[in-house]
Design a protein around this motif. Structure first.
Motif, PDB file in Angstrom:
ATOM      1  N   TYR A 181      40.492  32.961  32.517  1.00 21.97           N
ATOM      2  CA  TYR A 181      41.345  34.035  32.007  1.00 21.97           C
ATOM      3  C   TYR A 181      41.488  35.059  33.125  1.00 21.97           C
ATOM      4  N   THR A 182      42.709  35.526  33.329  1.00 27.70           N
ATOM      5  CA  THR A 182      42.965  36.563  34.324  1.00 27.70           C
ATOM      6  C   THR A 182      43.854  37.626  33.701  1.00 27.70           C
ATOM      7  N   ALA A 183      43.487  38.865  33.865  1.00 27.59           N
ATOM      8  CA  ALA A 183      44.253  39.965  33.310  1.00 27.59           C
ATOM      9  C   ALA A 183      45.653  40.024  33.920  1.00 27.59           C
ATOM     10  N   ASP A 184      46.611  40.418  33.124  1.00 27.82           N
ATOM     11  CA  ASP A 184      47.996  40.493  33.597  1.00 27.82           C
ATOM     12  C   ASP A 184      48.138  41.423  34.798  1.00 27.82           C
ATOM     13  N   SER A 185      47.318  42.460  34.839  1.00 30.04           N
ATOM     14  CA  SER A 185      47.434  43.460  35.906  1.00 30.04           C
ATOM     15  C   SER A 185      47.085  42.892  37.288  1.00 30.04           C
ATOM     16  N   VAL A 186      46.363  41.773  37.319  1.00 25.53           N
ATOM     17  CA  VAL A 186      45.962  41.204  38.608  1.00 25.53           C
ATOM     18  C   VAL A 186      46.425  39.765  38.781  1.00 25.53           C
ATOM     19  N   LYS A 187      47.086  39.229  37.771  1.00 25.29           N
ATOM     20  CA  LYS A 187      47.519  37.839  37.827  1.00 25.29           C
ATOM     21  C   LYS A 187      48.446  37.622  39.020  1.00 25.29           C
ATOM     22  N   GLY A 188      48.182  36.522  39.738  1.00 21.99           N
ATOM     23  CA  GLY A 188      48.967  36.228  40.928  1.00 21.99           C
ATOM     24  C   GLY A 188      48.411  36.860  42.193  1.00 21.99           C
ATOM     25  N   ARG A 189      47.456  37.775  42.037  1.00 22.55           N
ATOM     26  CA  ARG A 189      46.844  38.435  43.199  1.00 22.55           C
ATOM     27  C   ARG A 189      45.338  38.157  43.293  1.00 22.55           C
ATOM     28  N   PHE A 190      44.663  38.041  42.163  1.00 23.79           N
ATOM     29  CA  PHE A 190      43.215  37.829  42.135  1.00 23.79           C
ATOM     30  C   PHE A 190      42.916  36.415  41.643  1.00 23.79           C
ATOM     31  N   THR A 191      41.872  35.809  42.224  1.00 20.86           N
ATOM     32  CA  THR A 191      41.455  34.472  41.814  1.00 20.86           C
ATOM     33  C   THR A 191      39.947  34.406  41.700  1.00 20.86           C
ATOM     34  N   ILE A 192      39.469  33.950  40.558  1.00 19.19           N
ATOM     35  CA  ILE A 192      38.037  33.758  40.361  1.00 19.19           C
ATOM     36  C   ILE A 192      37.674  32.317  40.718  1.00 19.19           C
ATOM     37  N   SER A 193      36.503  32.146  41.295  1.00 17.74           N
ATOM     38  CA  SER A 193      36.012  30.804  41.592  1.00 17.74           C
ATOM     39  C   SER A 193      34.487  30.820  41.550  1.00 17.74           C
ATOM     40  N   ARG A 194      33.909  29.634  41.536  1.00 17.24           N
ATOM     41  CA  ARG A 194      32.457  29.544  41.488  1.00 17.24           C
ATOM     42  C   ARG A 194      31.978  28.388  42.335  1.00 17.24           C
ATOM     43  N   ASP A 195      30.809  28.544  42.912  1.00 15.20           N
ATOM     44  CA  ASP A 195      30.155  27.484  43.653  1.00 15.20           C
ATOM     45  C   ASP A 195      28.774  27.336  43.039  1.00 15.20           C
ATOM     46  N   ASN A 196      28.647  26.381  42.130  1.00  9.94           N
ATOM     47  CA  ASN A 196      27.380  26.234  41.408  1.00  9.94           C
ATOM     48  C   ASN A 196      26.234  25.846  42.343  1.00  9.94           C
ATOM     49  N   ALA A 197      26.545  25.133  43.396  1.00  5.25           N
ATOM     50  CA  ALA A 197      25.501  24.735  44.345  1.00  5.25           C
ATOM     51  C   ALA A 197      24.894  25.953  45.035  1.00  5.25           C
ATOM     52  N   LYS A 198      25.721  26.987  45.202  1.00  9.79           N
ATOM     53  CA  LYS A 198      25.243  28.214  45.842  1.00  9.79           C
ATOM     54  C   LYS A 198      24.910  29.295  44.816  1.00  9.79           C
ATOM     55  N   ASN A 199      25.079  28.963  43.519  1.00  8.35           N
ATOM     56  CA  ASN A 199      24.831  29.943  42.458  1.00  8.35           C
ATOM     57  C   ASN A 199      25.614  31.239  42.699  1.00  8.35           C
ATOM     58  N   THR A 200      26.862  31.080  43.104  1.00  4.23           N
ATOM     59  CA  THR A 200      27.670  32.229  43.501  1.00  4.23           C
ATOM     60  C   THR A 200      29.037  32.188  42.827  1.00  4.23           C
ATOM     61  N   VAL A 201      29.477  33.358  42.403  1.00  2.11           N
ATOM     62  CA  VAL A 201      30.801  33.546  41.834  1.00  2.11           C
ATOM     63  C   VAL A 201      31.595  34.414  42.797  1.00  2.11           C
ATOM     64  N   TYR A 202      32.864  34.096  42.957  1.00  2.95           N
ATOM     65  CA  TYR A 202      33.716  34.832  43.886  1.00  2.95           C
ATOM     66  C   TYR A 202      34.912  35.436  43.158  1.00  2.95           C
ATOM     67  N   LEU A 203      35.434  36.503  43.727  1.00  3.43           N
ATOM     68  CA  LEU A 203      36.701  37.067  43.296  1.00  3.43           C
ATOM     69  C   LEU A 203      37.517  37.347  44.545  1.00  3.43           C
ATOM     70  N   GLN A 204      38.514  36.530  44.779  1.00  2.75           N
ATOM     71  CA  GLN A 204      39.426  36.735  45.905  1.00  2.75           C
ATOM     72  C   GLN A 204      40.518  37.684  45.463  1.00  2.75           C
ATOM     73  N   MET A 205      40.660  38.778  46.186  1.00  2.00           N
ATOM     74  CA  MET A 205      41.624  39.805  45.817  1.00  2.00           C
ATOM     75  C   MET A 205      42.619  39.978  46.957  1.00  2.00           C
ATOM     76  N   ASN A 206      43.875  39.687  46.675  1.00  2.00           N
ATOM     77  CA  ASN A 206      44.939  39.806  47.666  1.00  2.00           C
ATOM     78  C   ASN A 206      45.949  40.863  47.242  1.00  2.00           C
ATOM     79  N   ASN A 207      46.716  41.337  48.211  1.00  2.00           N
ATOM     80  CA  ASN A 207      47.763  42.331  47.945  1.00  2.00           C
ATOM     81  C   ASN A 207      47.208  43.489  47.103  1.00  2.00           C
ATOM     82  N   LEU A 208      46.124  44.043  47.557  1.00  2.00           N
ATOM     83  CA  LEU A 208      45.464  45.104  46.803  1.00  2.00           C
ATOM     84  C   LEU A 208      46.320  46.356  46.714  1.00  2.00           C
ATOM     85  N   LYS A 209      46.205  47.026  45.590  1.00  2.00           N
ATOM     86  CA  LYS A 209      46.965  48.228  45.315  1.00  2.00           C
ATOM     87  C   LYS A 209      46.000  49.387  45.055  1.00  2.00           C
ATOM     88  N   PRO A 210      46.452  50.613  45.249  1.00  2.00           N
ATOM     89  CA  PRO A 210      45.561  51.762  44.973  1.00  2.00           C
ATOM     90  C   PRO A 210      44.992  51.739  43.564  1.00  2.00           C
TER      91      PRO A 210
END
Length: 129
Positions: free
Chosen positions: A59-88
């Motif tokens: 699920y991604t909020a409409d306010s960030v859809k198309g700019r933010f992407t969530i991902s996970r690497d279970n082997a590294k026990n890590t969750v990521y949030l890639q944020m592009n075209n950031l706004k104030p």
């Protein structure tokens, strides 16, 4: 003991990118739903993006859809949030969350209700020129 620690925040100019990381320790991440939330000064916390424990839906909020992407690497026990075209208006403290309970509730509902039992302290993101 389960612990979540975020990193990757900082100051970035409008239009820039950041990748947030959340390392989860003490458990196996593959057994947890995960999510990113944010709270701007003077505002309530809002859901940004969440992912089902088996990665079958997000699920991604409409306010960030198309700019933010969530991902996970279970082997590294890590969750990521890639944020592009950031706004104030993306300026906020970003926190990750995790929860092992799965009764079939859609991840969208879990995310919108912030139904997570474990939270990190957050990392600050400031978008400004």
């Amino acid at each position: 003991q389960l612990q979540l620690v975020e990193s990757g925040g900082g100051l970035v100019q409008p239009g820039g990118s950041l990748r947030l990381s959340c390392v989860v320790s003490g458990v196996s991440l593959e057994d947890f739903h995960v999510g990113w939330f944010r709270q701007a000064p003077g505002k309530e916390r809002e859901a940004v993006s969440c992912m089902h424990m088996r990665g079958i839906s997000t699920y991604t909020a409409d306010s960030v859809k198309g700019r933010f992407t969530i991902s996970r690497d279970n082997a590294k026990n890590t969750v990521y949030l890639q944020m592009n075209n950031l706004k104030p208006e993306d300026t906020a403290v970003y926190s990750c969350a995790a929860d092992p309970f799965d009764d079939g509730t859609p991840i969208q509902r879990i995310c919108r209700l912030a139904s997570f039992g474990h939270w990190g302290p957050g990392t600050r993101v400031t978008v400004s020129s």
